[in-house]
Design an enzyme around this catalytic site. Structure first.
Site, mmCIF file in Angstrom:
data_model
loop_
_atom_site.group_PDB
_atom_site.id
_atom_site.type_symbol
_atom_site.label_atom_id
_atom_site.label_comp_id
_atom_site.label_asym_id
_atom_site.label_seq_id
_atom_site.Cartn_x
_atom_site.Cartn_y
_atom_site.Cartn_z
ATOM 1 N N LYS A 193 0.847 -1.192 0.000
ATOM 2 C CA LYS A 193 0.000 0.000 0.000
ATOM 3 C C LYS A 193 0.879 1.238 0.000
ATOM 4 C CE LYS A 193 -4.380 1.191 0.242
ATOM 5 N NZ LYS A 193 -5.542 0.581 -0.416
ATOM 6 N N GLY A 251 -24.914 3.758 2.238
ATOM 7 C CA GLY A 251 -24.008 4.375 1.260
ATOM 8 C C GLY A 251 -24.346 3.929 -0.146
ATOM 9 N N SER A 261 -20.597 4.743 -5.624
ATOM 10 C CA SER A 261 -20.211 3.936 -6.785
ATOM 11 C C SER A 261 -20.609 2.464 -6.596
ATOM 12 C CB SER A 261 -18.692 4.082 -6.965
ATOM 13 O OG SER A 261 -18.206 3.111 -7.828
ATOM 14 N N VAL A 262 -20.245 1.860 -5.467
ATOM 15 C CA VAL A 262 -20.512 0.433 -5.276
ATOM 16 C C VAL A 262 -21.947 0.204 -4.773
ATOM 17 C CG1 VAL A 262 -19.826 -1.661 -4.061
ATOM 18 C CG2 VAL A 262 -18.089 -0.022 -4.774
ATOM 19 N N GLY A 263 -22.340 0.930 -3.718
ATOM 20 C CA GLY A 263 -23.663 0.723 -3.128
ATOM 21 C C GLY A 263 -24.787 1.044 -4.105
HETATM 22 P P1 NAI Z 1 -18.203 6.294 -2.909
HETATM 23 O O1 NAI Z 1 -17.467 7.448 -2.336
HETATM 24 O O2 NAI Z 1 -18.553 6.287 -4.355
HETATM 25 O O3 NAI Z 1 -19.581 6.078 -2.105
HETATM 26 C C1 NAI Z 1 -19.659 6.120 -0.717
HETATM 27 C C2 NAI Z 1 -21.036 6.671 -0.378
HETATM 28 O O4 NAI Z 1 -21.225 6.556 1.030
HETATM 29 C C3 NAI Z 1 -21.214 8.141 -0.734
HETATM 30 O O5 NAI Z 1 -22.431 8.314 -1.431
HETATM 31 C C4 NAI Z 1 -21.224 8.832 0.632
HETATM 32 O O6 NAI Z 1 -22.022 10.004 0.649
HETATM 33 C C5 NAI Z 1 -21.807 7.751 1.509
HETATM 34 N N1 NAI Z 1 -21.516 7.878 2.940
HETATM 35 C C6 NAI Z 1 -20.394 8.323 3.536
HETATM 36 N N2 NAI Z 1 -20.514 8.255 4.866
HETATM 37 C C7 NAI Z 1 -21.738 7.727 5.123
HETATM 38 C C8 NAI Z 1 -22.441 7.405 6.297
HETATM 39 N N3 NAI Z 1 -21.930 7.623 7.508
HETATM 40 N N4 NAI Z 1 -23.691 6.889 6.184
HETATM 41 C C9 NAI Z 1 -24.245 6.682 4.979
HETATM 42 N N5 NAI Z 1 -23.613 6.987 3.809
HETATM 43 C C10 NAI Z 1 -22.382 7.497 3.887
HETATM 44 O O7 NAI Z 1 -17.339 4.996 -2.515
HETATM 45 P P2 NAI Z 1 -17.385 3.551 -3.160
HETATM 46 O O8 NAI Z 1 -16.338 3.451 -4.190
HETATM 47 O O9 NAI Z 1 -18.787 3.198 -3.488
HETATM 48 O O10 NAI Z 1 -16.888 2.646 -1.946
HETATM 49 C C11 NAI Z 1 -17.766 2.316 -0.870
HETATM 50 C C12 NAI Z 1 -17.000 1.489 0.140
HETATM 51 O O11 NAI Z 1 -16.518 0.302 -0.459
HETATM 52 C C13 NAI Z 1 -15.768 2.165 0.762
HETATM 53 O O12 NAI Z 1 -15.627 1.736 2.092
HETATM 54 C C14 NAI Z 1 -14.630 1.619 -0.065
HETATM 55 O O13 NAI Z 1 -13.416 1.636 0.660
HETATM 56 C C15 NAI Z 1 -15.101 0.208 -0.299
HETATM 57 N N6 NAI Z 1 -14.515 -0.416 -1.471
HETATM 58 C C16 NAI Z 1 -14.674 0.156 -2.700
HETATM 59 C C17 NAI Z 1 -14.110 -0.426 -3.805
HETATM 60 C C18 NAI Z 1 -14.301 0.137 -5.176
HETATM 61 O O14 NAI Z 1 -13.985 -0.565 -6.129
HETATM 62 N N7 NAI Z 1 -14.839 1.350 -5.343
HETATM 63 C C19 NAI Z 1 -13.278 -1.657 -3.690
HETATM 64 C C20 NAI Z 1 -13.246 -2.219 -2.364
HETATM 65 C C21 NAI Z 1 -13.828 -1.586 -1.299
#
Ligand code: NAI
Length: 349
Positions: free
Chosen positions: A81, A182, A185-187
Site C-alpha cells: 500500500k 451508502g 459507486s458500489v452501493g
Molecule cells: P463512494 O465514495 O462512491 O460512495 C460512498 C457513499 O457513502 C457516498 O455516497 C457517501 O455520501 C456515503 N456515505 C459516507 N458516509 C456515510 C455514512 N456515515 N452513512 C451513509 N452513507 C455514507 O465509494 P465507493 O467506491 O462506493 O466505496 C464504498 C466502500 O466500499 C468504501 O468503504 C470503499 O473503501 C469500499 N470499497 C470500494 C471499492 C471500489 O472498487 N470502489 C473496492 C473495495 C472496497
C-alpha cells in the site's frame, strides 16, 4: 523515535519505505507486507494525516489487508500500500505525482500501485509517465481494468446472494429486504442489481438527496443515515465507511446477515466475535469486495479481458462458502477463519 518495526501493526512486513522529495513536497510511505504470491499490489491513498506515525500505521494495516484480499481473490499478487501525506489543503501537483511515480519505480516492480481514497485514474496516468508498475488506468470497455467500482459491486451482489442462500435457504431474492448504507459507486450499483431481481430495498446516505433520487428510481424507501444499521431487514450491507461494526452498533443490528463492500468494517478484532456470538452471518469484507482488485490485478498482469474478470469474480461466493463452512465446523467467527485462510495462503501461520 519509534522505528516502523516497533509499531503495533508491524507484521513482519517485508519492507517499509519512506520517501521524501523536497522539490515537489512529496512525503510518502510504501509498505510491502508480502510478496509471497507475487508483486505487492495495493492502491495509493492521498490523505491528510494528523502526524507521520498515523500515516505509517495506515500503510502497515492497509498493506496487510491487501495481502489477505489478493490471496483470497486468487490473484498471483502480494500485498502492499502507498500513502501520500497531504498538506491540510490537500494540494496535489503533477510534480508530486511524478516524484511518487519515481518512488514506485525505485522498488523495481516489488510494489504495484493503483487508485485509492483521494486518487483518480487521471493521477495514475501521471504516475505511469514515471513507472510501468501501475494499474487502474483508463481502458476500453471490453478490457480488464479501469474503474474498479462496477467489478466490486458485482462481487458484493454475488456475495449477498450467497449469504441469502445460506442463511435463508433460498436462491431467489424477490422480496428479500436489504438495507444499504451508502449508495455511491458500489452501493448504488448494488442497489440497482438487487432491485432488478425484486429485492426490497431501504437506502441511506449522508448525501440524503442522492439516496432519495435512487430510491425514487428503484421504488425503494430511505431512512436517515444514522438509522440504517437498525432497520429490520434480512441483510445489512455496509457500502460507505469502515469501522461501523463495533460494541455499540452490533447489539443494535437487526439483520441476521451483514454483507457489504466497505473496507475494514470491524472496528476491532473482537467485533468479529461479537457478530458471531449474535448469530449474524458475516461476509468478511476483504473477501466479498475483492472484485475491484481482480479487475485492476488482471489489467496489470495482462491476463485477460472483462469476461475473465467476471469469471474470477464468480468465485467469490465459493470462497465465502468455504469460510462459512470452516466457521460452522470449528465454531470460530467467520472473520477469524478468513484471516486464518488468508495467512495460510501467503505462508504465514
Ligand atoms: P463512494 O465514495 O462512491 O460512495 C460512498 C457513499 O457513502 C457516498 O455516497 C457517501 O455520501 C456515503 N456515505 C459516507 N458516509 C456515510 C455514512 N456515515 N452513512 C451513509 N452513507 C455514507 O465509494 P465507493 O467506491 O462506493 O466505496 C464504498 C466502500 O466500499 C468504501 O468503504 C470503499 O473503501 C469500499 N470499497 C470500494 C471499492 C471500489 O472498487 N470502489 C473496492 C473495495 C472496497
Amino acid at each position: 523515535m519509534t522505528a516502523p518495526w516497533d509499531f503495533p501493526d508491524y507484521d513482519d512486513h517485508e519492507g517499509v519505505h519512506l520517501f521524501r522529495d523536497q522539490a515537489s513536497g512529496l512525503t510518502a510511505v510504501i509498505a510491502i507486507h508480502s510478496t509471497a504470491l507475487g508483486p505487492a499490489a495495493g492502491g495509493t491513498r492521498f490523505w491528510h494525516y494528523p502526524n507521520r506515525a498515523d500515516a505509517i500505521t495506515d500503510a502497515l494495516r492497509l498493506s496487510r489487508g491487501m495481502s489477505y484480499k489478493n490471496a483470497m481473490a486468487g490473484l498471483p499478487m502480494g500485498g502492499g500500500k502507498g500513502v501520500i501525506l497531504a498538506d491540510p489543503q490537500r494540494t496535489k501537483t503533477p510534480e508530486m505525482l511524478a516524484a511518487f511515480g519515481r518512488a514506485v519505480d525505485s522498488l523495481g516492480g516489488r510494489y504495484v500501485t493503483a487508485e485509492d481514497v483521494g486518487m483518480s485514474d487521471a493521477d495514475m496516468v501521471e504516475i505511469r509517465k514515471q513507472t510501468m508498475h501501475v494499474a487502474g488506468l483508463p481502458v476500453g470497455s471490453d478490457a480488464a481494468g479501469g474503474d474498479p467500482g462496477p467489478s466490486t459491486s458485482l462481487g458484493v451482489f454475488l456475495g449477498v446472494k450467497a449469504a441469502i442462500r445460506r442463511a435463508m435457504k433460498r436462491d431467489d431474492i424477490a422480496g428479500v429486504h436489504v438495507a444499504i448504507q451508502g449508495v455511491g459507486s458500489v452501493g448504488g450499483t448494488l442497489a440497482r442489481r438487487l432491485a432488478a431481481e425484486g429485492a426490497k430495498l431501504t437506502l441511506a446516505d449522508v448525501d440524503a438527496a442522492r439516496a432519495e433520487r435512487l430510491a425514487a428510481e428503484l421504488g425503494a424507501v430511505t431512512v436517515a443515515a444514522g438509522d440504517i444499521a437498525r432497520v429490520e431487514a434480512d441483510v445489512f450491507s455496509p457500502c460507505a465507511l469502515g469501522a461501523i461494526l463495533d460494541e455499540t452498533s452490533i447489539p443494535l443490528l437487526s439483520a441476521p446477515i451483514v454483507a457489504g463492500a466497505a473496507n475494514n468494517q470491524l472496528a476491532t478484532k473482537e467485533d468479529g466475535a461479537r457478530l458471531h456470538a449474535r448469530g449474524v452471518l458475516y461476509a468478511p469484507d476483504y473477501v466479498i469486495n475483492g472484485g475491484g482488485i481482480i479487475n485492476v490485478g488482471l489489467e496489470y498482469l495482462g491476463q485477460g479481458d472483462r469476461a475473465d474478470v467476471e469469471e474470477r469474480i464468480g468465485h467469490i461466493p465459493g470462497r465465502l462458502e468455504q469460510i462459512w463452512d470452516e466457521s460452522a465446523a470449528t465454531g470460530d467467527p467467520a472473520a477469524e477463519v478468513a484471516d486464518r485462510i488468508a495467512r495460510r495462503l501467503i505462508g504465514r501461520v
